[in-house]
Write a protein that holds these residues in place. Structure first.
Motif, short mmCIF file in Angstrom:
data_model
loop_
_atom_site.label_atom_id
_atom_site.label_comp_id
_atom_site.label_asym_id
_atom_site.label_seq_id
_atom_site.Cartn_x
_atom_site.Cartn_y
_atom_site.Cartn_z
N PHE A 149 5.15 -16.31 3.73
CA PHE A 149 5.04 -15.32 4.65
C PHE A 149 4.48 -13.70 3.73
O PHE A 149 3.59 -13.10 3.47
N ASN A 150 5.75 -13.45 2.50
CA ASN A 150 5.01 -12.59 1.57
C ASN A 150 4.17 -12.44 1.24
O ASN A 150 3.42 -11.15 0.75
N THR A 151 4.20 -13.60 0.18
CA THR A 151 2.71 -13.73 -0.53
C THR A 151 1.27 -13.01 0.19
O THR A 151 0.58 -12.27 -0.21
N ALA A 152 1.88 -13.68 1.47
CA ALA A 152 0.34 -13.54 1.88
C ALA A 152 0.20 -11.99 3.20
O ALA A 152 -0.80 -11.93 2.70
N VAL A 153 1.02 -11.19 2.88
CA VAL A 153 1.45 -10.22 3.55
C VAL A 153 0.72 -9.04 2.10
O VAL A 153 0.06 -8.20 2.39
N LEU A 154 1.23 -10.01 1.02
CA LEU A 154 1.11 -8.97 -0.34
C LEU A 154 -0.40 -8.69 -0.38
O LEU A 154 -1.41 -7.88 -0.65
N TYR A 155 -1.22 -10.08 0.13
CA TYR A 155 -2.87 -10.31 -0.11
C TYR A 155 -3.54 -9.46 0.96
O TYR A 155 -4.54 -9.24 0.63
N TRP A 156 -3.07 -9.32 1.89
CA TRP A 156 -3.74 -8.32 2.96
C TRP A 156 -3.66 -7.58 2.64
O TRP A 156 -4.65 -6.95 2.73
N ILE A 174 3.17 -4.45 -15.38
CA ILE A 174 1.54 -4.35 -15.60
C ILE A 174 0.70 -4.61 -15.69
O ILE A 174 -0.76 -4.90 -16.27
N MET A 175 0.41 -6.13 -14.53
CA MET A 175 -0.66 -6.58 -14.57
C MET A 175 -1.24 -6.18 -13.71
O MET A 175 -3.09 -5.93 -13.47
N ILE A 176 -1.51 -5.40 -12.40
CA ILE A 176 -2.30 -4.69 -11.48
C ILE A 176 -2.52 -3.31 -12.53
O ILE A 176 -3.81 -3.00 -12.49
N TRP A 177 -1.69 -2.57 -13.15
CA TRP A 177 -3.16 -1.49 -13.99
C TRP A 177 -3.64 -2.15 -15.25
O TRP A 177 -4.92 -1.75 -15.81
N THR A 178 -3.41 -3.47 -15.63
CA THR A 178 -4.14 -3.94 -16.08
C THR A 178 -5.03 -4.30 -16.25
O THR A 178 -6.77 -4.11 -16.93
N GLY A 237 3.97 -14.60 -9.67
CA GLY A 237 1.88 -15.29 -9.90
C GLY A 237 1.19 -14.63 -8.73
O GLY A 237 0.51 -14.54 -10.04
N PHE A 238 1.75 -14.33 -7.85
CA PHE A 238 0.68 -13.87 -6.82
C PHE A 238 0.42 -12.32 -7.35
O PHE A 238 -0.47 -11.88 -7.81
N TRP A 239 1.15 -11.70 -8.12
CA TRP A 239 0.57 -10.34 -9.06
C TRP A 239 -0.56 -10.83 -10.04
O TRP A 239 -1.10 -10.21 -10.22
N GLN A 248 -5.33 7.55 -2.28
CA GLN A 248 -4.85 6.13 -0.94
C GLN A 248 -4.64 5.09 -2.19
O GLN A 248 -3.59 4.76 -1.40
N VAL A 249 -5.42 4.39 -3.22
CA VAL A 249 -4.76 3.22 -3.65
C VAL A 249 -3.33 3.12 -4.08
O VAL A 249 -2.61 2.31 -3.98
N THR A 250 -3.10 4.64 -4.88
CA THR A 250 -1.36 4.85 -5.80
C THR A 250 -0.93 4.52 -3.92
O THR A 250 0.78 4.04 -4.57
N PHE A 251 -1.20 5.53 -2.91
CA PHE A 251 -0.09 5.00 -1.55
C PHE A 251 0.02 3.56 -1.09
O PHE A 251 1.00 3.40 -1.16
N GLN A 252 -1.10 3.14 -1.21
CA GLN A 252 -0.85 1.66 -0.44
C GLN A 252 -0.33 0.30 -1.94
O GLN A 252 0.33 -0.25 -1.64
N LEU A 253 -0.01 0.81 -3.48
CA LEU A 253 -0.13 0.52 -4.31
C LEU A 253 1.55 0.51 -3.97
O LEU A 253 2.21 -0.55 -4.33
N TYR A 254 1.87 1.50 -4.17
CA TYR A 254 3.35 2.19 -4.11
C TYR A 254 4.12 1.93 -3.19
O TYR A 254 5.33 2.09 -3.10
N ILE A 255 4.09 1.93 -1.93
CA ILE A 255 4.22 2.38 -0.20
C ILE A 255 4.29 0.73 0.44
O ILE A 255 4.94 -0.04 0.28
N PHE A 256 3.09 0.88 0.53
CA PHE A 256 2.98 -1.10 1.61
C PHE A 256 2.82 -1.63 0.23
O PHE A 256 3.87 -3.02 1.20
N MET A 257 2.93 -2.17 -0.57
CA MET A 257 3.62 -2.81 -1.76
C MET A 257 4.36 -2.80 -2.60
O MET A 257 4.41 -3.63 -3.18
N HIS A 258 5.31 -2.34 -2.60
CA HIS A 258 6.70 -2.34 -2.86
C HIS A 258 6.02 -1.89 -4.19
O HIS A 258 7.09 -2.02 -4.77
N MET A 259 5.56 -1.45 -4.47
CA MET A 259 5.54 -1.35 -6.46
C MET A 259 6.34 -0.54 -6.96
O MET A 259 6.27 -0.69 -8.52
N GLY A 260 7.11 0.28 -6.67
CA GLY A 260 8.17 0.80 -7.30
C GLY A 260 9.11 0.58 -7.35
O GLY A 260 10.04 1.12 -7.65
#
Lengths: 115, 206
Positions: free
Chosen positions: B178-185, A90-94, B29-31, A69-81
């Protein structure tokens, strides 16, 4: 085109047809992954709440579900892909690596060796 | 390279939050910050896992936790993540009204979540679990309370944005905000996944 850009001027206009199509697809992906996450969460809760599932199986199972679920959150909701996110990754996996080491180290320091 | 040229503000950029240098720096920076937050919550979770067996004579996880309540809280937070995603999609469409609408929904759901958490702490306190009752109590309140404080901070943050930009329309200046606030959420939601698994589900099942 002016080189002095006023960033506080309201943006006008609509996205291109191509972007609009992309956004529609994106909304569908997000909705689908939302329902998938609901399903994963429900599975985790059911496997703990139900007496039929032995805890020897349920505990590793819910930990696996959390990782998925965390992988899904990071890559789909937070667009890490997406493109150009190598620093983000790098930052998040470190951070995750240090967090895992910290969790392990703290547990052994305090002397928890059994589950 | 199109991104280094001045931007014609009459046209809607594909990603307004990353159209300016300031916006891209904010995103990066937010990441960096979120990487540090991961470590913060990692150490709190580690402390909790180490100390959760130390209940002395006070109540333990199995006496206190209600799975149904936690399930509702989880669903609320997951849904608030979806509404904030919808806000960003509408930002990319250039629809500022809908962006504000979805962000308000996120605030409402976040407040509901926080209400449940306060109710939960109130219940536990009256069941005999004070902050200094046992090692379990201290580590539990610290971990879950820190997450709750993050939720509260997110609510205040997004509400401030909603009030400040209620009339300005979408600009290259407020899109990154708005984008950083959503990332935080979303990050708060990611942390909650670990908390409900490690604290509540393991507390009852393991």
């Amino acid at each position: 085109m002016s080189s002095h850009l006023d960033a506080t001027a309201p943006l006008k206009g609509k996205p291109s047809k191509q972007t609009e199509r992309k956004l529609k697809k994106e909304a569908k992906t997000q909705l689908a992954s939302y329902f998938l996450m609901i399903a994963i969460t429900s599975m985790a809760f059911i496997s703990i709440a139900s007496d039929a599932i032995p805890s020897g199986f349920a505990i590793p199972f819910i930990l696996l579900l959390a990782a998925v679920q965390v992988t899904f959150q990071l890559y789909i909701f937070m667009h890490m892909g997406e493109r150009k996110t190598s620093w983000v990754n790098i930052m998040i996996w470190t951070g995750m690596l240090i967090a895992v080491l910290t969790v392990g180290a703290l547990m052994f320091l305090i002397g928890v060796v059994k589950y | 390279m199109a991104e280094h040229e001045a931007i014609d503000i009459k046209e809607l950029p594909e990603q307004p939050e990353k159209a300016t240098l300031e916006g891209r720096n904010k995103y990066l920076g937010f990441w960096f910050f979120l990487g540090g937050e991961t470590v913060l919550f990692g150490s709190l979770i580690g402390t909790y896992l180490g100390l959760r067996g130390g209940t002395i004579d006070g109540p333990g996880p199995a006496d206190l936790f209600h799975l149904d309540l936690v399930f509702i809280m989880t669903m609320i937070l997951l849904t608030s993540s979806l509404t904030s995603v919808m806000a960003i999609i509408n930002m990319h469409r250039g629809n500022f009204k809908k962006l504000l609408m979805w962000m308000s929904m996120t605030v409402i759901l976040g407040t509901a979540f926080l209400g449940f958490e306060i109710y939960e702490f109130y219940e536990y306190y009256h069941a005999g679990l004070g902050f200094s009752t046992s090692a379990f109590a201290s580590s539990f309140y610290t971990l879950v309370g820190t997450h709750g404080a993050h939720v509260l901070f997110g609510i205040v943050w997004i509400t401030t944005l909603l009030v400040r930009y209620r009339k300005t329309g979408l600009t290259l200046y407020n899109a990154p905000k708005f984008n950083t606030a959503v990332l935080y959420w979303h990050f708060i939601d990611v942390v909650w996944v670990f908390i409900f698994t490690v604290v509540y589900l393991l507390g009852i099942g393991g």
